[in-house]
Design a protein around this motif. Structure first.
Motif, PDB file in Angstrom:
ATOM      1  N   LEU A  34       0.983  -0.883  -0.037  1.00 22.39           N
ATOM      2  CA  LEU A  34       0.020  -0.324  -0.187  1.00 22.39           C
ATOM      3  C   LEU A  34       1.014   1.103   0.278  1.00 22.39           C
ATOM      4  CD1 LEU A  34      -2.809  -0.941   2.509  1.00 22.39           C
ATOM      5  CD2 LEU A  34      -2.639  -0.861   0.404  1.00 22.39           C
ATOM      6  N   TRP A  35       2.576   0.825   0.109  1.00 28.56           N
ATOM      7  CA  TRP A  35       2.862   2.375   0.598  1.00 28.56           C
ATOM      8  C   TRP A  35       4.163   2.419   0.196  1.00 28.56           C
ATOM      9  CZ3 TRP A  35       2.269   7.459   0.506  1.00 28.56           C
ATOM     10  CH2 TRP A  35       2.818   7.924   1.010  1.00 28.56           C
ATOM     11  N   TRP A  36       4.885   1.603   0.074  1.00 31.05           N
ATOM     12  CA  TRP A  36       6.309   1.171  -0.180  1.00 31.05           C
ATOM     13  C   TRP A  36       6.645   1.119  -1.847  1.00 31.05           C
ATOM     14  CZ3 TRP A  36      10.293  -1.703  -2.371  1.00 31.05           C
ATOM     15  CH2 TRP A  36      11.853  -1.589  -2.163  1.00 31.05           C
ATOM     16  N   LYS A  39       5.191   4.149  -4.358  1.00 28.76           N
ATOM     17  CA  LYS A  39       6.231   5.195  -3.832  1.00 28.76           C
ATOM     18  C   LYS A  39       7.463   4.678  -4.651  1.00 28.76           C
ATOM     19  CE  LYS A  39       5.312   8.362  -2.332  1.00 28.76           C
ATOM     20  NZ  LYS A  39       4.319   9.930  -2.970  1.00 28.76           N
ATOM     21  N   SER A  40       7.951   3.972  -4.648  1.00 26.62           N
ATOM     22  CA  SER A  40       9.333   3.313  -5.238  1.00 26.62           C
ATOM     23  C   SER A  40       8.731   3.430  -6.531  1.00 26.62           C
ATOM     24  CB  SER A  40       9.391   1.828  -5.348  1.00 26.62           C
ATOM     25  OG  SER A  40       9.909   1.821  -3.917  1.00 26.62           O
ATOM     26  N   LEU A  41       7.846   2.624  -7.041  1.00 27.81           N
ATOM     27  CA  LEU A  41       7.541   2.588  -9.135  1.00 27.81           C
ATOM     28  C   LEU A  41       7.081   4.110  -9.000  1.00 27.81           C
ATOM     29  CD1 LEU A  41       6.708   0.836 -11.143  1.00 27.81           C
ATOM     30  CD2 LEU A  41       4.696   0.590 -10.519  1.00 27.81           C
ATOM     31  N   GLU A  42       6.917   5.046  -8.743  1.00 28.50           N
ATOM     32  CA  GLU A  42       5.899   6.235  -9.038  1.00 28.50           C
ATOM     33  C   GLU A  42       7.699   6.982  -8.531  1.00 28.50           C
ATOM     34  OE1 GLU A  42       3.437  10.403  -6.885  1.00 28.50           O
ATOM     35  OE2 GLU A  42       4.766   9.737  -5.625  1.00 28.50           O
ATOM     36  N   ARG A  43       8.952   7.032  -7.903  1.00 22.83           N
ATOM     37  CA  ARG A  43      10.381   7.579  -8.252  1.00 22.83           C
ATOM     38  C   ARG A  43      10.795   6.890  -9.190  1.00 22.83           C
ATOM     39  NH1 ARG A  43      10.392   6.518  -2.113  1.00 22.83           N
ATOM     40  NH2 ARG A  43      11.066   4.617  -2.743  1.00 22.83           N
ATOM     41  N   TYR A  44      10.508   5.469  -9.293  1.00 20.38           N
ATOM     42  CA  TYR A  44      11.689   5.112 -11.162  1.00 20.38           C
ATOM     43  C   TYR A  44      11.086   5.780 -12.107  1.00 20.38           C
ATOM     44  CZ  TYR A  44      12.112   1.347 -14.664  1.00 20.38           C
ATOM     45  OH  TYR A  44      12.306   0.990 -15.823  1.00 20.38           O
ATOM     46  N   LYS A  56      -1.801   8.636  -3.592  1.00 25.34           N
ATOM     47  CA  LYS A  56      -2.121   8.994  -1.919  1.00 25.34           C
ATOM     48  C   LYS A  56      -2.315   6.945  -1.093  1.00 25.34           C
ATOM     49  CE  LYS A  56      -4.214  12.973  -1.968  1.00 25.34           C
ATOM     50  NZ  LYS A  56      -4.887  14.360  -2.369  1.00 25.34           N
ATOM     51  N   PHE A  57      -1.939   6.836   0.337  1.00 30.33           N
ATOM     52  CA  PHE A  57      -1.628   5.765   1.107  1.00 30.33           C
ATOM     53  C   PHE A  57      -3.039   5.418   0.288  1.00 30.33           C
ATOM     54  CE2 PHE A  57      -2.576   3.194   4.336  1.00 30.33           C
ATOM     55  CZ  PHE A  57      -2.096   2.599   4.463  1.00 30.33           C
ATOM     56  N   LEU A 103       0.983  10.000 -15.240  1.00 29.19           N
ATOM     57  CA  LEU A 103       0.892   9.248 -14.307  1.00 29.19           C
ATOM     58  C   LEU A 103      -0.702   9.250 -13.395  1.00 29.19           C
ATOM     59  CD1 LEU A 103       1.669   6.143 -13.546  1.00 29.19           C
ATOM     60  CD2 LEU A 103       3.193   7.052 -11.630  1.00 29.19           C
ATOM     61  N   ASN A 104      -1.158   7.647 -12.978  1.00 30.05           N
ATOM     62  CA  ASN A 104      -2.540   8.331 -12.717  1.00 30.05           C
ATOM     63  C   ASN A 104      -2.658   6.534 -12.147  1.00 30.05           C
ATOM     64  OD1 ASN A 104      -4.983   9.395 -11.896  1.00 30.05           O
ATOM     65  ND2 ASN A 104      -6.203   7.333 -12.746  1.00 30.05           N
ATOM     66  N   TRP A 105      -3.244   7.178 -10.479  1.00 35.84           N
ATOM     67  CA  TRP A 105      -3.369   6.328  -9.635  1.00 35.84           C
ATOM     68  C   TRP A 105      -4.412   5.421  -9.632  1.00 35.84           C
ATOM     69  CZ3 TRP A 105       1.047   3.268  -7.572  1.00 35.84           C
ATOM     70  CH2 TRP A 105       2.267   4.099  -8.414  1.00 35.84           C
ATOM     71  N   LEU A 106      -5.481   4.167 -10.164  1.00 35.91           N
ATOM     72  CA  LEU A 106      -5.582   3.175  -9.870  1.00 35.91           C
ATOM     73  C   LEU A 106      -5.942   2.483  -7.944  1.00 35.91           C
ATOM     74  CD1 LEU A 106      -6.979   2.140 -13.365  1.00 35.91           C
ATOM     75  CD2 LEU A 106      -7.736   4.282 -12.280  1.00 35.91           C
ATOM     76  N   GLY A 107      -6.016   3.379  -7.125  1.00 36.53           N
ATOM     77  CA  GLY A 107      -5.426   2.716  -5.385  1.00 36.53           C
ATOM     78  C   GLY A 107      -4.162   2.111  -5.900  1.00 36.53           C
ATOM     79  N   THR A 108      -3.330   0.862  -6.137  1.00 43.78           N
ATOM     80  CA  THR A 108      -2.710   0.898  -6.141  1.00 43.78           C
ATOM     81  C   THR A 108      -1.467   0.270  -6.940  1.00 43.78           C
ATOM     82  OG1 THR A 108      -2.083  -1.328  -5.518  1.00 43.78           O
ATOM     83  CG2 THR A 108      -2.229   0.039  -3.226  1.00 43.78           C
ATOM     84  N   THR A 109      -2.110   0.386  -8.110  1.00 41.96           N
ATOM     85  CA  THR A 109      -1.984   0.046  -9.622  1.00 41.96           C
ATOM     86  C   THR A 109      -1.870   1.347 -10.103  1.00 41.96           C
ATOM     87  OG1 THR A 109      -3.730  -1.048  -9.520  1.00 41.96           O
ATOM     88  CG2 THR A 109      -3.163  -1.051 -11.134  1.00 41.96           C
ATOM     89  N   PRO A 110      -0.694   1.326 -10.582  1.00 38.35           N
ATOM     90  CA  PRO A 110      -0.110   2.379 -11.359  1.00 38.35           C
ATOM     91  C   PRO A 110      -1.108   2.287 -13.055  1.00 38.35           C
ATOM     92  CG  PRO A 110       1.587   1.250 -11.437  1.00 38.35           C
ATOM     93  CD  PRO A 110       0.399   0.535 -10.465  1.00 38.35           C
TER      94      PRO A 110
END
Length: 518
Positions: A34-36, A39-44, A56-57, A103-110
């Motif tokens: 749900l977080w790490w 966020k790691s993929l977002e940074r990548y 967002k969480f 980038l858009n986030w569907l829950g935890t799915t990028p």
């Protein structure tokens, strides 16, 4: 005794230690997913220049998207075709902030949102299977699978076996069914205007009935009454699927089945029962008709037991899934396009008159033939432009594995969305009048309507384009020509222009139109 107590305390201590470790491990896994990991993929992705609204969480951007949509849906807009900020305000702002790829986030799915024509062309014309259709999840199976969501050999097999049902000669044989359904609509409307010469009605549900009648009769040889219940259930199923898709990453939704989840299973079972009845009725009838879609599907399935012809057969399960998809998709695309076409021709009465003149010149008062419909060039341009401005739905893909897209390197199983309503309005491609209704932009063909030939694709593109698009165009042209022969129409003062994505792009408050008998 003392030794026994000590042993018990040791065992109890070990038990609670194990429980503690299990709980901590579970919590760490939840925190990771749900977080790490997001966020790691977002940074990548940021290192490659792909930005977007911050994750967002747990819910990603879904809460923001739904809140913004609720806000804009609380009030209509003026009579304009510039509808992007109302249909999807989050994407509209993201496009301004981050450009044509974000980038858009569907829950935890990028989800990678792509509006760049070069990247879209790369996605839609890829021949190596790098970009797949939607993942066939248990939730999607309850709605429908079929050729639309298949990939690889299974998709190729289904398309090869279904394609003959949409051959020109087969479509010509369906015209009488189209005409019968259109006549029923016209007779109904003529009775409504008989006393005063005009009347107000919401044409959206009327055109849904028309489209449902056509798909039921022309494609499946059944009555509207039989087909209508399936379409109705599939509509409910699609709305439930959309809601579940939006909240699917919620922990609560994963652990505890909701009433909606149970309802989805009930709908699935009822649709299967209704389809079985239609199929059994067709199989028992003498002189089975193979000229429609159901006939072609059943013709293939009859050789199912022949182990040497598996590549040329469909199982009964395959037949039912294809029927579900065509019942739903066939109605939605036609009814939505017809509804928006009538609304747009009300907004632009001069184009309505030009279309009526063309119908009069080609047909006079007789029913249209296949060649007549093909010769209605102006109507074709009008429909192209309506589909440009009001495409039914976006396109979805996903990466099969780690994949190159342009200069980007995308992770495996990443969702990709192509929002046609934005792409079709790209001023770099369509010009400064991209938000205006101008059918003449297609006068030299689709490829010359924009700078890049892949700037208009409401039915997909390339080898994965919609197999039923000619069926759809023929049906829409028949309906529109028949309506224009008998009525003129204008927007009612009660109409509010409020385009919204529900399951497809539809007028939120209906399509109130005043019909005038000619």
């Amino acid at each position: 005794m003392k030794g026994g107590h000590q042993s018990f305390n040791v065992l109890l201590s070990i038990f609670f230690s194990v429980i503690f470790l299990v709980v901590v491990s579970w919590m760490l896994k939840i925190l990771y997913s749900l977080w790490w990991k997001p966020k790691s993929l977002e940074r990548y992705l940021k290192t490659q220049g792909i930005y977007g609204p911050p994750y967002k969480f747990m819910y990603g951007n879904m809460k923001d998207m739904m809140e913004l949509c609720q806000k804009v849906r609380s009030k209509p807009i003026g009579l304009t075709h510039d509808i992007m900020r109302r249909v999807n305000p989050l994407f509209h702002q993201s496009m301004i902030d981050y450009g044509k790829v974000f980038l858009n986030w569907l829950g935890t799915t990028p989800q990678l949102v792509v509006m760049d024509q070069k990247l879209i062309k790369e996605i839609l014309t890829n021949k190596y299977g790098d970009f797949l259709k939607m993942e066939i999840t248990p939730s999607l199976k309850l709605l429908s699978t079929g050729m639309v969501v298949y990939d690889g050999d299974k998709w190729a097999k289904h398309r090869r076996l279904i394609k003959p049902a949409f051959h020109v000669e087969k479509l010509k044989l369906m015209l009488p069914a189209f005409a019968t359904c259109c006549d029923e609509l016209i007779n109904k409307w003529e009775k409504m205007v008989s006393s005063t010469g005009s009347c107000e009605l919401d044409v959206e549900p009327e055109l849904k009935i028309l489209a449902g009648s056509v798909i039921s009769l022309a494609a499946f040889g059944t009555s509207f009454k039989e087909g209508h219940r399936i379409i109705e259930l599939q509509m409910e199923q699609s709305q439930l699927f959309l809601r579940e898709y939006q909240i699917r990453k919620s922990i609560i939704s994963r652990l505890f089945p909701s009433k909606e989840s149970k309802r989805r299973v009930e709908i699935y079972e009822e649709v299967r029962r209704l389809l079985k009845e239609i199929i059994e009725k067709r199989e028992k009838s003498a002189g089975t008709n193979n000229d429609d879609l159901l006939g072609s599907l059943l013709e293939s399935s009859r050789n199912e037991e022949n182990k040497y012809s598996n590549s040329n057969t469909l199982t009964m399960e395959d037949v039912m899934e294809e029927c579900k998809m065509f019942f739903f998709g066939g109605q939605e695309t036609v009814s939505d396009t017809l509804t928006w076409t009538m609304i747009v021709l009300c907004m632009h009465p001069s184009w309505q008159e030009q279309a009526r003149e063309e119908v009069s010149q080609v047909l006079g008062n007789r029913k249209p033939s296949f060649d007549d419909l093909s010769n209605m060039k102006l109507m074709t341009l009008i429909l192209y432009e309506v589909l440009r401005l009001y495409p039914p739905a976006p396109l979805f893909r996903r990466t099969r594995e780690r994949t190159k897209l342009g200069k980007f390197c995308l992770p495996a199983n990443m969702q990709i969305m192509v929002p046609l309503i934005f792409v079709h309005r790209d001023t770099d491609q369509m010009g400064d009048d991209a938000n205006e209704f101008n059918p003449e932009r297609f006068s030299e063909g689709i490829s010359r309507a924009s700078k890049d030939q892949i700037s208009w694709f409401p039915f997909g593109w390339g080898h994965r384009s919609c197999i039923g698009q000619h069926f759809t165009f023929l049906e829409i042209k028949m309906a529109l020509a028949t309506i224009l022969q008998h009525f003129s129409f204008e927007l009612s003062p009660s109409y509010t222009h409020a385009p919204s994505i529900i399951t497809t792009l539809r007028p939120q408050g209906g399509a109130q139109i005043i019909l005038h008998k000619l």
